[in-house]
Design a protein around this motif. Structure first.
Motif, PDB file in Angstrom:
ATOM      1  N   GLY A  95       0.798  -1.218   0.000  1.00 32.82           N
ATOM      2  CA  GLY A  95       0.000   0.000   0.000  1.00 32.82           C
ATOM      3  C   GLY A  95       0.828   1.263   0.000  1.00 32.82           C
ATOM      4  N   VAL A  96       0.154   2.371  -0.353  1.00 32.62           N
ATOM      5  CA  VAL A  96       0.766   3.698  -0.403  1.00 32.62           C
ATOM      6  C   VAL A  96      -0.164   4.676   0.290  1.00 32.62           C
ATOM      7  CG1 VAL A  96       1.547   5.584  -1.886  1.00 32.62           C
ATOM      8  CG2 VAL A  96       1.961   3.214  -2.568  1.00 32.62           C
ATOM      9  N   LEU A  97       0.407   5.571   1.086  1.00 33.04           N
ATOM     10  CA  LEU A  97      -0.350   6.629   1.740  1.00 33.04           C
ATOM     11  C   LEU A  97       0.132   7.977   1.208  1.00 33.04           C
ATOM     12  CD1 LEU A  97      -2.196   7.868   3.974  1.00 33.04           C
ATOM     13  CD2 LEU A  97      -0.207   7.719   5.502  1.00 33.04           C
ATOM     14  N   LEU A  98      -0.792   8.747   0.649  1.00 31.25           N
ATOM     15  CA  LEU A  98      -0.505  10.141   0.282  1.00 31.25           C
ATOM     16  C   LEU A  98      -1.092  11.014   1.380  1.00 31.25           C
ATOM     17  CD1 LEU A  98       0.374  12.474  -1.513  1.00 31.25           C
ATOM     18  CD2 LEU A  98      -1.721  12.162  -2.857  1.00 31.25           C
ATOM     19  N   LEU A  99      -0.218  11.615   2.173  1.00 32.16           N
ATOM     20  CA  LEU A  99      -0.632  12.409   3.327  1.00 32.16           C
ATOM     21  C   LEU A  99      -0.367  13.885   3.067  1.00 32.16           C
ATOM     22  CD1 LEU A  99      -1.546  12.680   6.311  1.00 32.16           C
ATOM     23  CD2 LEU A  99       0.847  12.282   6.963  1.00 32.16           C
ATOM     24  N   VAL A 100      -1.386  14.711   3.286  1.00 37.22           N
ATOM     25  CA  VAL A 100      -1.272  16.151   3.084  1.00 37.22           C
ATOM     26  C   VAL A 100      -1.690  16.851   4.378  1.00 37.22           C
ATOM     27  CG1 VAL A 100      -2.011  18.137   1.733  1.00 37.22           C
ATOM     28  CG2 VAL A 100      -1.812  15.894   0.634  1.00 37.22           C
ATOM     29  N   ALA A 101      -0.819  17.738   4.868  1.00 33.34           N
ATOM     30  CA  ALA A 101      -1.122  18.549   6.046  1.00 33.34           C
ATOM     31  C   ALA A 101      -1.057  20.014   5.620  1.00 33.34           C
ATOM     32  CB  ALA A 101      -0.128  18.267   7.169  1.00 33.34           C
ATOM     33  N   PRO A 102      -2.154  20.576   5.094  1.00 38.92           N
ATOM     34  CA  PRO A 102      -2.109  21.932   4.543  1.00 38.92           C
ATOM     35  C   PRO A 102      -1.783  22.997   5.578  1.00 38.92           C
ATOM     36  CG  PRO A 102      -4.370  21.115   4.657  1.00 38.92           C
ATOM     37  CD  PRO A 102      -3.476  19.956   4.953  1.00 38.92           C
ATOM     38  N   GLY A 103      -2.160  22.762   6.838  1.00 42.88           N
ATOM     39  CA  GLY A 103      -1.872  23.755   7.870  1.00 42.88           C
ATOM     40  C   GLY A 103      -0.383  23.973   8.058  1.00 42.88           C
ATOM     41  N   GLU A 104       0.409  22.906   7.950  1.00 45.29           N
ATOM     42  CA  GLU A 104       1.864  23.000   8.081  1.00 45.29           C
ATOM     43  C   GLU A 104       2.564  23.077   6.731  1.00 45.29           C
ATOM     44  OE1 GLU A 104       0.586  20.842  11.874  1.00 45.29           O
ATOM     45  OE2 GLU A 104      -0.011  20.892   9.783  1.00 45.29           O
ATOM     46  N   ARG A 105       1.768  23.035   5.635  1.00 42.19           N
ATOM     47  CA  ARG A 105       2.326  23.079   4.278  1.00 42.19           C
ATOM     48  C   ARG A 105       3.310  21.932   4.055  1.00 42.19           C
ATOM     49  NH1 ARG A 105       1.547  28.085   1.883  1.00 42.19           N
ATOM     50  NH2 ARG A 105       3.403  27.854   0.591  1.00 42.19           N
ATOM     51  N   LYS A 106       2.882  20.742   4.456  1.00 45.59           N
ATOM     52  CA  LYS A 106       3.723  19.554   4.309  1.00 45.59           C
ATOM     53  C   LYS A 106       2.930  18.432   3.655  1.00 45.59           C
ATOM     54  CE  LYS A 106       6.739  20.449   8.288  1.00 45.59           C
ATOM     55  NZ  LYS A 106       7.250  19.918   9.583  1.00 45.59           N
ATOM     56  N   LEU A 107       3.633  17.578   2.931  1.00 37.88           N
ATOM     57  CA  LEU A 107       3.011  16.385   2.359  1.00 37.88           C
ATOM     58  C   LEU A 107       4.058  15.300   2.237  1.00 37.88           C
ATOM     59  CD1 LEU A 107       2.681  16.664  -1.488  1.00 37.88           C
ATOM     60  CD2 LEU A 107       3.528  18.578  -0.156  1.00 37.88           C
ATOM     61  N   ARG A 108       3.566  14.064   2.178  1.00 38.22           N
ATOM     62  CA  ARG A 108       4.476  12.924   2.104  1.00 38.22           C
ATOM     63  C   ARG A 108       3.783  11.764   1.408  1.00 38.22           C
ATOM     64  NH1 ARG A 108       9.066  10.736   3.817  1.00 38.22           N
ATOM     65  NH2 ARG A 108       9.164   8.547   4.449  1.00 38.22           N
ATOM     66  N   ILE A 109       4.565  11.022   0.634  1.00 43.76           N
ATOM     67  CA  ILE A 109       4.118   9.748   0.073  1.00 43.76           C
ATOM     68  C   ILE A 109       4.817   8.659   0.863  1.00 43.76           C
ATOM     69  CG2 ILE A 109       4.069   8.250  -1.951  1.00 43.76           C
ATOM     70  CD1 ILE A 109       4.090  10.750  -3.693  1.00 43.76           C
ATOM     71  N   HIS A 110       4.044   7.932   1.659  1.00 50.27           N
ATOM     72  CA  HIS A 110       4.605   6.860   2.492  1.00 50.27           C
ATOM     73  C   HIS A 110       4.314   5.522   1.823  1.00 50.27           C
ATOM     74  CE1 HIS A 110       5.792   4.713   6.155  1.00 50.27           C
ATOM     75  NE2 HIS A 110       4.775   3.928   5.898  1.00 50.27           N
ATOM     76  N   THR A 111       5.348   4.726   1.613  1.00 48.81           N
ATOM     77  CA  THR A 111       5.187   3.433   0.942  1.00 48.81           C
ATOM     78  C   THR A 111       5.443   2.289   1.903  1.00 48.81           C
ATOM     79  OG1 THR A 111       7.507   3.506   0.223  1.00 48.81           O
ATOM     80  CG2 THR A 111       5.842   4.343  -1.315  1.00 48.81           C
ATOM     81  N   MET A 119       8.349   1.781  -6.096  1.00 47.15           N
ATOM     82  CA  MET A 119       8.374   3.219  -5.800  1.00 47.15           C
ATOM     83  C   MET A 119       9.333   3.490  -4.648  1.00 47.15           C
ATOM     84  SD  MET A 119       5.303   5.881  -4.885  1.00 47.15           S
ATOM     85  CE  MET A 119       4.825   5.982  -6.593  1.00 47.15           C
ATOM     86  N   THR A 120      10.506   4.013  -4.974  1.00 42.62           N
ATOM     87  CA  THR A 120      11.497   4.347  -3.971  1.00 42.62           C
ATOM     88  C   THR A 120      11.229   5.752  -3.431  1.00 42.62           C
ATOM     89  OG1 THR A 120      13.016   5.324  -5.578  1.00 42.62           O
ATOM     90  CG2 THR A 120      13.188   2.951  -5.210  1.00 42.62           C
ATOM     91  N   ASP A 121      12.022   6.135  -2.429  1.00 45.82           N
ATOM     92  CA  ASP A 121      11.890   7.488  -1.882  1.00 45.82           C
ATOM     93  C   ASP A 121      12.220   8.544  -2.930  1.00 45.82           C
ATOM     94  OD1 ASP A 121      11.135   6.532   0.574  1.00 45.82           O
ATOM     95  OD2 ASP A 121      13.140   6.629   1.454  1.00 45.82           O
ATOM     96  N   ILE A 122      13.169   8.229  -3.823  1.00 45.02           N
ATOM     97  CA  ILE A 122      13.520   9.179  -4.881  1.00 45.02           C
ATOM     98  C   ILE A 122      12.340   9.394  -5.816  1.00 45.02           C
ATOM     99  CG2 ILE A 122      14.991   9.536  -6.899  1.00 45.02           C
ATOM    100  CD1 ILE A 122      17.226   8.127  -5.408  1.00 45.02           C
ATOM    101  N   MET A 123      11.673   8.291  -6.188  1.00 41.20           N
ATOM    102  CA  MET A 123      10.506   8.401  -7.066  1.00 41.20           C
ATOM    103  C   MET A 123       9.383   9.180  -6.383  1.00 41.20           C
ATOM    104  SD  MET A 123      10.491   4.462  -8.357  1.00 41.20           S
ATOM    105  CE  MET A 123      11.898   3.724  -9.198  1.00 41.20           C
ATOM    106  N   SER A 124       9.154   8.893  -5.113  1.00 35.75           N
ATOM    107  CA  SER A 124       8.113   9.614  -4.374  1.00 35.75           C
ATOM    108  C   SER A 124       8.421  11.101  -4.313  1.00 35.75           C
ATOM    109  CB  SER A 124       7.994   9.045  -2.957  1.00 35.75           C
ATOM    110  OG  SER A 124       7.635   7.685  -2.975  1.00 35.75           O
ATOM    111  N   GLY A 125       9.685  11.420  -4.030  1.00 38.59           N
ATOM    112  CA  GLY A 125      10.071  12.815  -3.968  1.00 38.59           C
ATOM    113  C   GLY A 125       9.903  13.532  -5.299  1.00 38.59           C
ATOM    114  N   ARG A 126      10.171  12.818  -6.383  1.00 39.99           N
ATOM    115  CA  ARG A 126      10.021  13.426  -7.707  1.00 39.99           C
ATOM    116  C   ARG A 126       8.552  13.720  -8.014  1.00 39.99           C
ATOM    117  NH1 ARG A 126      13.126  10.154 -10.243  1.00 39.99           N
ATOM    118  NH2 ARG A 126      14.967  11.468 -10.078  1.00 39.99           N
TER     119      ARG A 126
END
Length: 210
Positions: A95-111, A119-126
């Motif tokens: 599974g993959v989690l796309l997490l968005v926290a607009p209040g802190e202006r942060k997001l992450r793709i957790h695999t 999907m590596t961390d490099i691919m997620s970051g891209r």
């Protein structure tokens, strides 16, 4: 005095830990828009798309938006959220989690481990840098999330060997650009190589199947 300071520090740590422990409830479907940033029509489309994708591939993609991270960094928060919700299944971890926290202006793709070869961390970051963030900057948060999900699906659908080859070619091109300030012939060679021996055969096989 030292004892009082230690007690206060312990109490603060306990309060902080208690605050971090407050995770949102897992949604019934693949979308948990707790920050209310996804347009209704986009949410409906994502829900249908991600349910069908999970049924056809066994891979789960969950989109979560939260009003606040409660002072926690987004990386451990995403890790705890994925584990708490059991994204991708406890055994397969597919599974993959796309997490968005607009209040802190942060997001992450957790695999989860089951998809990290695709999907590596490099691919997620891209995907975050090139696909999601530009739309966020334009004020289209809902569109950025939709585009991010589409990019995640495209990445997960790649053969792992093909995904690694593309990642290596792109990394080589980026290193060359940062070193020489241009786009040298060597990087172009790698991109052509990947296209001819990985992408083009896959497209040909897909065309024959259709």
């Amino acid at each position: 005095m030292r004892g009082l300071a230690a007690l206060l520090a312990l109490l603060m740590a306990l309060v902080s830990t208690a605050a971090w422990a407050q995770l949102p409830a897992r949604p019934e479907g693949p979308i948990a828009d707790y920050a209310n940033v996804i347009a209704p029509q986009d949410e409906a489309g994502l829900d249908t798309k991600l349910r069908a994708y999970n049924q056809s591939t066994g891979r789960a993609i969950i989109v979560a938006t939260v009003p606040s991270l409660d002072g926690e960094e987004i990386e451990p928060y995403a890790q705890r959220l994925a584990e708490s919700w059991g994204i991708g299944g406890a055994e397969s971890e597919n599974g993959v989690l796309l997490l968005v926290a607009p209040g802190e202006r942060k997001l992450r793709i957790h695999t989860a481990r089951g998809v990290q070869e695709r999907m590596t961390d490099i691919m997620s970051g891209r995907i975050i840098r090139d696909t999601i963030v530009p739309r966020f900057r334009d004020g289209d948060m809902s569109g950025g999330i939709v585009a991010g999900v589409d990019a995640i699906i495209a990445q997960l659908d790649m053969d792992p060997a093909q995904a690694r080859a593309i990642e290596e070619a792109q990394a080589a091109a980026e290193r060359a650009r940062s070193k020489d300030g241009g786009f040298p012939i060597g990087a172009l060679f790698w991109l052509v190589f990947v296209f001819l021996f990985f992408i083009l055969p896959m497209l040909s096989r897909g065309g024959r199947r259709r």
